[in-house]
Write a protein that holds these residues in place. Sequence first.
Motif, PDB file in Angstrom:
ATOM      1  N   LEU A 183     -24.081  32.595 -42.722  1.00  0.00           N
ATOM      2  CA  LEU A 183     -25.105  32.917 -41.557  1.00  0.00           C
ATOM      3  C   LEU A 183     -25.884  31.835 -41.849  1.00  0.00           C
ATOM      4  CD1 LEU A 183     -25.697  34.118 -38.518  1.00  0.00           C
ATOM      5  CD2 LEU A 183     -26.891  35.574 -39.475  1.00  0.00           C
ATOM      6  N   ALA A 184     -26.082  30.061 -40.957  1.00  0.00           N
ATOM      7  CA  ALA A 184     -27.014  29.174 -41.080  1.00  0.00           C
ATOM      8  C   ALA A 184     -28.060  28.739 -40.269  1.00  0.00           C
ATOM      9  CB  ALA A 184     -25.934  27.997 -41.656  1.00  0.00           C
ATOM     10  N   ASP A 185     -27.683  30.278 -38.729  1.00  0.00           N
ATOM     11  CA  ASP A 185     -28.640  29.362 -38.092  1.00  0.00           C
ATOM     12  C   ASP A 185     -30.218  30.005 -37.650  1.00  0.00           C
ATOM     13  OD1 ASP A 185     -29.400  30.170 -34.758  1.00  0.00           O
ATOM     14  OD2 ASP A 185     -27.973  27.455 -34.752  1.00  0.00           O
ATOM     15  N   PRO A 186     -31.425  29.315 -37.495  1.00  0.00           N
ATOM     16  CA  PRO A 186     -32.249  29.593 -37.892  1.00  0.00           C
ATOM     17  C   PRO A 186     -32.614  30.874 -37.079  1.00  0.00           C
ATOM     18  CG  PRO A 186     -32.161  27.536 -38.264  1.00  0.00           C
ATOM     19  CD  PRO A 186     -30.953  27.526 -37.983  1.00  0.00           C
ATOM     20  N   ASP A 187     -32.404  30.637 -35.524  1.00  0.00           N
ATOM     21  CA  ASP A 187     -32.003  31.835 -34.733  1.00  0.00           C
ATOM     22  C   ASP A 187     -31.888  32.794 -34.522  1.00  0.00           C
ATOM     23  OD1 ASP A 187     -34.039  29.820 -33.651  1.00  0.00           O
ATOM     24  OD2 ASP A 187     -32.471  28.869 -32.195  1.00  0.00           O
ATOM     25  N   LEU A 188     -30.157  32.278 -35.267  1.00  0.00           N
ATOM     26  CA  LEU A 188     -29.361  34.058 -35.713  1.00  0.00           C
ATOM     27  C   LEU A 188     -29.776  34.274 -37.017  1.00  0.00           C
ATOM     28  CD1 LEU A 188     -26.411  32.354 -34.671  1.00  0.00           C
ATOM     29  CD2 LEU A 188     -28.109  34.070 -33.734  1.00  0.00           C
ATOM     30  N   ILE A 189     -30.860  33.519 -37.781  1.00  0.00           N
ATOM     31  CA  ILE A 189     -31.038  34.163 -38.921  1.00  0.00           C
ATOM     32  C   ILE A 189     -32.766  34.483 -38.398  1.00  0.00           C
ATOM     33  CG2 ILE A 189     -32.674  33.889 -41.512  1.00  0.00           C
ATOM     34  CD1 ILE A 189     -30.763  32.273 -41.732  1.00  0.00           C
ATOM     35  N   ALA A 190     -33.506  34.589 -37.746  1.00  0.00           N
ATOM     36  CA  ALA A 190     -34.792  34.840 -37.030  1.00  0.00           C
ATOM     37  C   ALA A 190     -33.658  36.668 -36.532  1.00  0.00           C
ATOM     38  CB  ALA A 190     -35.260  34.483 -36.574  1.00  0.00           C
ATOM     39  N   ARG A 191     -33.349  36.539 -35.416  1.00  0.00           N
ATOM     40  CA  ARG A 191     -33.574  37.779 -35.032  1.00  0.00           C
ATOM     41  C   ARG A 191     -32.622  38.693 -36.305  1.00  0.00           C
ATOM     42  NH1 ARG A 191     -28.354  38.992 -31.153  1.00  0.00           N
ATOM     43  NH2 ARG A 191     -28.589  41.170 -30.222  1.00  0.00           N
ATOM     44  N   LEU A 192     -31.866  38.216 -36.829  1.00  0.00           N
ATOM     45  CA  LEU A 192     -31.409  39.398 -37.634  1.00  0.00           C
ATOM     46  C   LEU A 192     -32.407  40.363 -39.056  1.00  0.00           C
ATOM     47  CD1 LEU A 192     -28.796  40.822 -39.045  1.00  0.00           C
ATOM     48  CD2 LEU A 192     -28.717  38.665 -40.845  1.00  0.00           C
ATOM     49  N   CYS A 193     -32.981  39.101 -38.850  1.00  0.00           N
ATOM     50  CA  CYS A 193     -34.132  39.763 -40.070  1.00  0.00           C
ATOM     51  C   CYS A 193     -35.456  40.638 -38.718  1.00  0.00           C
ATOM     52  CB  CYS A 193     -35.516  38.324 -40.902  1.00  0.00           C
ATOM     53  SG  CYS A 193     -34.690  37.563 -41.664  1.00  0.00           S
ATOM     54  N   ARG A 194     -35.524  40.494 -37.674  1.00  0.00           N
ATOM     55  CA  ARG A 194     -36.209  41.032 -36.770  1.00  0.00           C
ATOM     56  C   ARG A 194     -36.138  42.772 -36.419  1.00  0.00           C
ATOM     57  NH1 ARG A 194     -36.480  37.419 -33.761  1.00  0.00           N
ATOM     58  NH2 ARG A 194     -35.152  37.892 -31.770  1.00  0.00           N
ATOM     59  N   GLU A 195     -34.310  42.727 -35.830  1.00  0.00           N
ATOM     60  CA  GLU A 195     -34.362  43.846 -35.624  1.00  0.00           C
ATOM     61  C   GLU A 195     -33.169  44.382 -36.677  1.00  0.00           C
ATOM     62  OE1 GLU A 195     -31.701  43.159 -32.250  1.00  0.00           O
ATOM     63  OE2 GLU A 195     -32.646  40.980 -31.611  1.00  0.00           O
ATOM     64  N   CYS A 196     -32.793  44.051 -37.512  1.00  0.00           N
ATOM     65  CA  CYS A 196     -32.797  44.718 -39.114  1.00  0.00           C
ATOM     66  C   CYS A 196     -33.798  45.389 -39.581  1.00  0.00           C
ATOM     67  CB  CYS A 196     -31.682  43.671 -40.434  1.00  0.00           C
ATOM     68  SG  CYS A 196     -31.017  44.661 -41.254  1.00  0.00           S
ATOM     69  N   SER A 197     -33.434  46.983 -40.006  1.00  0.00           N
ATOM     70  CA  SER A 197     -34.123  47.548 -40.373  1.00  0.00           C
ATOM     71  C   SER A 197     -33.718  47.834 -42.539  1.00  0.00           C
ATOM     72  CB  SER A 197     -33.355  49.305 -40.384  1.00  0.00           C
ATOM     73  OG  SER A 197     -32.700  49.847 -41.092  1.00  0.00           O
ATOM     74  N   LEU A 198     -33.155  47.283 -42.808  1.00  0.00           N
ATOM     75  CA  LEU A 198     -32.899  46.512 -43.837  1.00  0.00           C
ATOM     76  C   LEU A 198     -33.454  45.221 -44.894  1.00  0.00           C
ATOM     77  CD1 LEU A 198     -29.262  47.626 -44.848  1.00  0.00           C
ATOM     78  CD2 LEU A 198     -31.847  48.761 -45.216  1.00  0.00           C
ATOM     79  N   PRO A 199     -33.741  44.602 -45.635  1.00  0.00           N
ATOM     80  CA  PRO A 199     -34.354  44.001 -46.342  1.00  0.00           C
ATOM     81  C   PRO A 199     -33.108  43.127 -46.085  1.00  0.00           C
ATOM     82  CG  PRO A 199     -34.877  45.259 -47.363  1.00  0.00           C
ATOM     83  CD  PRO A 199     -34.134  45.978 -47.054  1.00  0.00           C
ATOM     84  N   VAL A 200     -33.036  41.491 -45.401  1.00  0.00           N
ATOM     85  CA  VAL A 200     -31.676  40.534 -45.223  1.00  0.00           C
ATOM     86  C   VAL A 200     -31.816  40.190 -46.409  1.00  0.00           C
ATOM     87  CG1 VAL A 200     -30.931  39.318 -43.688  1.00  0.00           C
ATOM     88  CG2 VAL A 200     -32.139  41.095 -42.962  1.00  0.00           C
ATOM     89  N   ASN A 201     -30.485  39.487 -47.255  1.00  0.00           N
ATOM     90  CA  ASN A 201     -29.822  38.628 -47.572  1.00  0.00           C
ATOM     91  C   ASN A 201     -29.592  37.665 -47.271  1.00  0.00           C
ATOM     92  OD1 ASN A 201     -28.199  38.838 -50.469  1.00  0.00           O
ATOM     93  ND2 ASN A 201     -29.237  36.803 -50.163  1.00  0.00           N
ATOM     94  N   ILE A 202     -29.619  36.049 -47.840  1.00  0.00           N
ATOM     95  CA  ILE A 202     -28.822  35.280 -47.096  1.00  0.00           C
ATOM     96  C   ILE A 202     -28.303  34.237 -47.743  1.00  0.00           C
ATOM     97  CG2 ILE A 202     -29.150  32.800 -45.777  1.00  0.00           C
ATOM     98  CD1 ILE A 202     -28.500  35.498 -43.493  1.00  0.00           C
ATOM     99  N   MET A 203     -26.902  33.394 -48.570  1.00  0.00           N
ATOM    100  CA  MET A 203     -26.851  32.705 -49.200  1.00  0.00           C
ATOM    101  C   MET A 203     -27.280  31.512 -48.573  1.00  0.00           C
ATOM    102  SD  MET A 203     -23.221  32.030 -50.322  1.00  0.00           S
ATOM    103  CE  MET A 203     -21.811  31.471 -48.930  1.00  0.00           C
ATOM    104  N   ALA A 204     -27.881  30.111 -49.611  1.00  0.00           N
ATOM    105  CA  ALA A 204     -28.202  28.922 -49.848  1.00  0.00           C
ATOM    106  C   ALA A 204     -26.807  28.375 -49.476  1.00  0.00           C
ATOM    107  CB  ALA A 204     -29.267  28.953 -51.163  1.00  0.00           C
ATOM    108  N   SER A 205     -26.369  27.536 -49.145  1.00  0.00           N
ATOM    109  CA  SER A 205     -25.829  26.941 -48.754  1.00  0.00           C
ATOM    110  C   SER A 205     -26.708  25.092 -47.985  1.00  0.00           C
ATOM    111  CB  SER A 205     -24.881  27.147 -47.724  1.00  0.00           C
ATOM    112  OG  SER A 205     -24.820  27.052 -46.542  1.00  0.00           O
TER     113      SER A 205
END
Length: 248
Positions: A183-205
Amino acid sequence: MQPDILFRELHQPGNPVVLFNIWDAGSAKAIEGAGAKALATGSASVAGALGYADGQELPLDLLLTVVARIRAVSTLPLSVDFEAGYADDLTRIADNAARLEALGVDGINLEDGIPPEAGIRSAAEHASRIAAIRDRTNLFVNARTDLFLQNAAERHADLMDDALGRAHIYAQAGAEGFFAPGLADPDLIARLCRECSLPVNIMASPRTPSLDRLAALGVARVSHGPFPWRAAMAGLAQAAGEEFRILA
């Protein structure tokens, strides 16, 4: 403070723990010396360094040997890429996880993809694996979804509801983090962080936003996956090639 407690506390949305993934004891010492707060293996890196393909091709006993050597040179909190558990039976998966914990491992990644990239397990099936591990261990289970890795970026927006549903189910089963590599799209990452109850892990690429931007989006953990190992191997090949050209 115990390493497992410290590892959990390092997961802070907006102030992510950075995991520059390692593949052996030597790389562990190098990354610790550079200032790492925690260590994490990458499955592709460990496998590749030993001549295996990714996707649970590496024998579990060999992975355990690598982990033991890492633990011998570092006391930093350590997370291990556990792929899909190295088994299909829930008892064996929990047994395998317990063997890692016995070596001093603090956390694991557990993926819902079927190695090697052969589809995605149902959320309920993956949740049963998480629950089996949590019933047997105190490991920090970072529940990884392969939805974004196994689908083109153009489809990622359509997969968000599925990903968020999985995150909820995995949290109920005992997961403490949610990993969304690919997952790399900033808007989608923001939504995941906002709506997910768990700490979100993203892989840098090369496609993901900068570390500062990921922090601003609410990411709690940034992994580097196979990229450090690939860079190290590319640097080795380049240095060797230059030497050989001088001698030619």
